[in-house]
Design an enzyme around this catalytic site. Structure first.
Site, PDB file in Angstrom:
ATOM      1  N   HIS A 112       9.369   1.280  -7.504  1.00  0.00           N
ATOM      2  CA  HIS A 112       8.736   1.506  -6.210  1.00  0.00           C
ATOM      3  C   HIS A 112       7.424   2.418  -6.119  1.00  0.00           C
ATOM      4  O   HIS A 112       6.937   1.662  -5.730  1.00  0.00           O
ATOM      5  CB  HIS A 112       9.821   2.153  -5.209  1.00  0.00           C
ATOM      6  CG  HIS A 112       9.359   2.547  -3.444  1.00  0.00           C
ATOM      7  ND1 HIS A 112       9.831   1.655  -2.914  1.00  0.00           N
ATOM      8  CD2 HIS A 112       8.999   3.545  -2.825  1.00  0.00           C
ATOM      9  CE1 HIS A 112       9.322   2.209  -1.300  1.00  0.00           C
ATOM     10  NE2 HIS A 112       8.595   2.944  -1.646  1.00  0.00           N
ATOM     11  N   GLU A 113       7.370   3.752  -6.488  1.00  0.00           N
ATOM     12  CA  GLU A 113       6.879   4.143  -6.859  1.00  0.00           C
ATOM     13  C   GLU A 113       4.963   3.684  -7.582  1.00  0.00           C
ATOM     14  O   GLU A 113       4.050   3.301  -7.111  1.00  0.00           O
ATOM     15  CB  GLU A 113       6.448   5.690  -7.096  1.00  0.00           C
ATOM     16  CG  GLU A 113       7.512   6.626  -6.004  1.00  0.00           C
ATOM     17  CD  GLU A 113       7.179   6.434  -4.507  1.00  0.00           C
ATOM     18  OE1 GLU A 113       5.954   6.072  -3.978  1.00  0.00           O
ATOM     19  OE2 GLU A 113       7.879   6.406  -4.027  1.00  0.00           O
TER      20      GLU A 113
END
Length: 182
Positions: free
Chosen positions: A122-123
Protein backbone atom coordinates in the site's frame (compact mmCIF):
# COMPACT_ATOMS: atom_id res chain seq x y z
CA UNK A 1 -11.30 30.57 30.52
CA UNK A 2 -13.73 29.52 27.84
CA UNK A 3 -14.38 29.82 24.15
CA UNK A 4 -18.10 29.30 24.65
CA UNK A 5 -19.88 32.68 24.67
CA UNK A 6 -23.00 31.27 26.34
CA UNK A 7 -21.06 30.56 29.53
CA UNK A 8 -19.67 34.11 29.83
CA UNK A 9 -21.07 36.82 32.07
CA UNK A 10 -23.62 38.95 30.13
CA UNK A 11 -21.71 42.11 31.11
CA UNK A 12 -18.76 40.92 29.06
CA UNK A 13 -20.94 40.39 26.02
CA UNK A 14 -22.46 43.89 25.83
CA UNK A 15 -21.82 45.72 22.55
CA UNK A 16 -18.41 47.36 22.43
CA UNK A 17 -16.73 45.01 24.91
CA UNK A 18 -15.34 42.03 23.04
CA UNK A 19 -16.76 42.42 19.58
CA UNK A 20 -13.42 42.30 17.76
CA UNK A 21 -12.22 39.09 16.25
CA UNK A 22 -8.54 38.72 15.51
CA UNK A 23 -7.83 35.84 13.14
CA UNK A 24 -4.49 34.15 13.63
CA UNK A 25 -3.53 32.28 10.49
CA UNK A 26 -1.15 29.36 10.24
CA UNK A 27 2.44 30.44 9.58
CA UNK A 28 3.98 30.28 6.11
CA UNK A 29 7.39 28.71 5.39
CA UNK A 30 9.41 31.69 6.67
CA UNK A 31 7.13 32.01 9.69
CA UNK A 32 7.50 28.33 10.58
CA UNK A 33 11.27 28.61 10.31
CA UNK A 34 11.31 31.68 12.57
CA UNK A 35 8.99 30.02 15.12
CA UNK A 36 11.16 26.90 15.22
CA UNK A 37 14.25 29.06 15.84
CA UNK A 38 12.52 30.96 18.66
CA UNK A 39 11.52 27.75 20.44
CA UNK A 40 14.96 26.20 19.87
CA UNK A 41 16.72 29.17 21.45
CA UNK A 42 16.76 27.67 24.95
CA UNK A 43 17.42 24.09 23.83
CA UNK A 44 20.86 22.59 23.17
CA UNK A 45 20.66 22.03 19.41
CA UNK A 46 23.33 20.50 17.16
CA UNK A 47 25.19 23.00 15.00
CA UNK A 48 24.02 21.42 11.74
CA UNK A 49 20.25 21.85 12.25
CA UNK A 50 18.58 22.94 8.99
CA UNK A 51 15.51 24.86 10.10
CA UNK A 52 14.48 25.39 6.46
CA UNK A 53 14.14 21.64 5.89
CA UNK A 54 12.30 21.27 9.18
CA UNK A 55 9.93 24.11 8.22
CA UNK A 56 9.22 22.48 4.83
CA UNK A 57 8.39 19.19 6.57
CA UNK A 58 5.85 20.92 8.81
CA UNK A 59 3.59 22.63 6.27
CA UNK A 60 0.25 23.44 7.88
CA UNK A 61 1.59 23.24 11.44
CA UNK A 62 0.55 25.83 14.01
CA UNK A 63 2.96 27.66 16.29
CA UNK A 64 1.98 25.38 19.16
CA UNK A 65 2.69 22.28 17.07
CA UNK A 66 6.08 23.70 16.07
CA UNK A 67 6.92 24.34 19.74
CA UNK A 68 5.83 20.78 20.48
CA UNK A 69 8.18 19.46 17.77
CA UNK A 70 11.16 21.17 19.43
CA UNK A 71 10.06 19.90 22.86
CA UNK A 72 9.59 16.34 21.57
CA UNK A 73 13.05 16.50 19.97
CA UNK A 74 14.59 17.61 23.26
CA UNK A 75 12.80 14.84 25.17
CA UNK A 76 14.00 12.25 22.67
CA UNK A 77 17.60 13.48 22.93
CA UNK A 78 17.45 13.10 26.70
CA UNK A 79 15.96 9.60 26.39
CA UNK A 80 18.83 8.66 24.06
CA UNK A 81 21.37 10.00 26.61
CA UNK A 82 22.54 12.86 24.39
CA UNK A 83 23.24 16.47 25.37
CA UNK A 84 22.15 18.00 22.04
CA UNK A 85 19.14 17.62 19.77
CA UNK A 86 20.04 16.04 16.41
CA UNK A 87 18.26 16.23 13.08
CA UNK A 88 19.81 13.73 10.67
CA UNK A 89 19.42 9.96 10.30
CA UNK A 90 16.16 9.32 12.17
CA UNK A 91 17.32 11.41 15.06
CA UNK A 92 15.35 13.66 17.35
CA UNK A 93 13.75 16.30 15.14
CA UNK A 94 12.71 14.00 12.31
CA UNK A 95 11.09 11.63 14.78
CA UNK A 96 9.45 14.52 16.65
CA UNK A 97 7.86 15.77 13.39
CA UNK A 98 6.40 12.31 12.89
CA UNK A 99 5.16 12.18 16.49
CA UNK A 100 3.33 15.49 16.14
CA UNK A 101 1.92 14.66 12.69
CA UNK A 102 1.16 10.94 13.03
CA UNK A 103 1.43 10.12 16.73
CA UNK A 104 3.83 7.94 18.69
CA UNK A 105 5.05 4.63 17.33
CA UNK A 106 2.98 1.65 18.45
CA UNK A 107 5.91 -0.74 18.80
CA UNK A 108 3.82 -3.31 20.63
CA UNK A 109 1.18 -3.51 17.89
CA UNK A 110 0.69 -7.09 16.74
CA UNK A 111 0.48 -7.21 12.95
CA UNK A 112 0.75 -10.50 11.10
CA UNK A 113 3.37 -10.91 8.34
CA UNK A 114 0.57 -11.03 5.76
CA UNK A 115 -0.83 -7.72 7.01
CA UNK A 116 2.65 -6.16 7.03
CA UNK A 117 3.02 -7.19 3.41
CA UNK A 118 -0.30 -5.55 2.48
CA UNK A 119 0.68 -2.37 4.33
CA UNK A 120 4.08 -2.32 2.59
CA UNK A 121 2.47 -2.75 -0.85
CA UNK A 122 0.00 0.00 0.00
CA UNK A 123 2.70 2.51 1.01
CA UNK A 124 4.91 1.61 -1.94
CA UNK A 125 1.88 2.22 -4.16
CA UNK A 126 1.65 5.78 -2.85
CA UNK A 127 5.39 6.30 -3.34
CA UNK A 128 5.53 4.89 -6.88
CA UNK A 129 2.56 6.93 -8.04
CA UNK A 130 4.03 10.07 -6.44
CA UNK A 131 7.36 9.43 -8.17
CA UNK A 132 5.64 9.12 -11.56
CA UNK A 133 3.72 12.39 -11.19
CA UNK A 134 5.16 15.59 -12.66
CA UNK A 135 3.71 17.95 -10.05
CA UNK A 136 4.06 15.90 -6.89
CA UNK A 137 6.21 16.59 -3.84
CA UNK A 138 9.20 14.26 -3.54
CA UNK A 139 8.85 11.27 -1.25
CA UNK A 140 10.91 11.78 1.89
CA UNK A 141 10.12 8.64 3.88
CA UNK A 142 8.05 5.48 3.77
CA UNK A 143 7.25 3.50 6.92
CA UNK A 144 5.05 0.59 7.93
CA UNK A 145 5.44 1.21 11.66
CA UNK A 146 1.96 1.77 13.14
CA UNK A 147 1.30 5.11 14.86
CA UNK A 148 -1.11 6.06 17.63
CA UNK A 149 -3.32 8.13 15.32
CA UNK A 150 -4.49 4.93 13.62
CA UNK A 151 -2.13 4.94 10.65
CA UNK A 152 -0.60 1.53 10.00
CA UNK A 153 2.07 3.20 7.90
CA UNK A 154 2.51 6.29 5.79
CA UNK A 155 4.41 7.85 2.92
CA UNK A 156 5.79 11.28 3.81
CA UNK A 157 6.23 13.79 1.01
CA UNK A 158 7.97 17.11 1.59
CA UNK A 159 7.30 19.92 -0.83
CA UNK A 160 10.07 22.31 -1.80
CA UNK A 161 7.89 25.36 -1.14
CA UNK A 162 4.56 26.48 0.26
CA UNK A 163 1.79 27.12 -2.20
CA UNK A 164 -1.55 28.76 -1.60
CA UNK A 165 -3.24 27.60 -4.79
CA UNK A 166 -3.18 24.33 -6.66
CA UNK A 167 -3.67 23.91 -10.38
CA UNK A 168 -6.17 21.37 -11.62
CA UNK A 169 -3.27 19.11 -12.63
CA UNK A 170 -1.60 19.39 -9.19
CA UNK A 171 -4.87 18.59 -7.45
CA UNK A 172 -5.49 15.64 -9.75
CA UNK A 173 -1.94 14.37 -9.10
CA UNK A 174 -2.52 14.63 -5.35
CA UNK A 175 -5.74 12.62 -5.61
CA UNK A 176 -4.03 10.02 -7.79
CA UNK A 177 -1.16 9.73 -5.26
CA UNK A 178 -3.56 9.33 -2.34
CA UNK A 179 -5.52 6.62 -4.09
CA UNK A 180 -2.32 4.99 -5.42
CA UNK A 181 -2.09 2.80 -2.35
CA UNK A 182 -4.85 0.63 -3.78
Amino acid sequence: ATTRPESLDKALLRPGRFDRRIPVELPDLKGREAILKVHARNVHMADNIDYGTLARATAGASGAELANIINEGALRAVKMHRNVVEQEDQEDLEESVEVVIAGYQRKGAVISPAEKKVIAYHEIGHALVAAMQKHSAPVHKITIIPRTNGALGYTMQISENDSVLMTKEELFNKIVTMTGGR
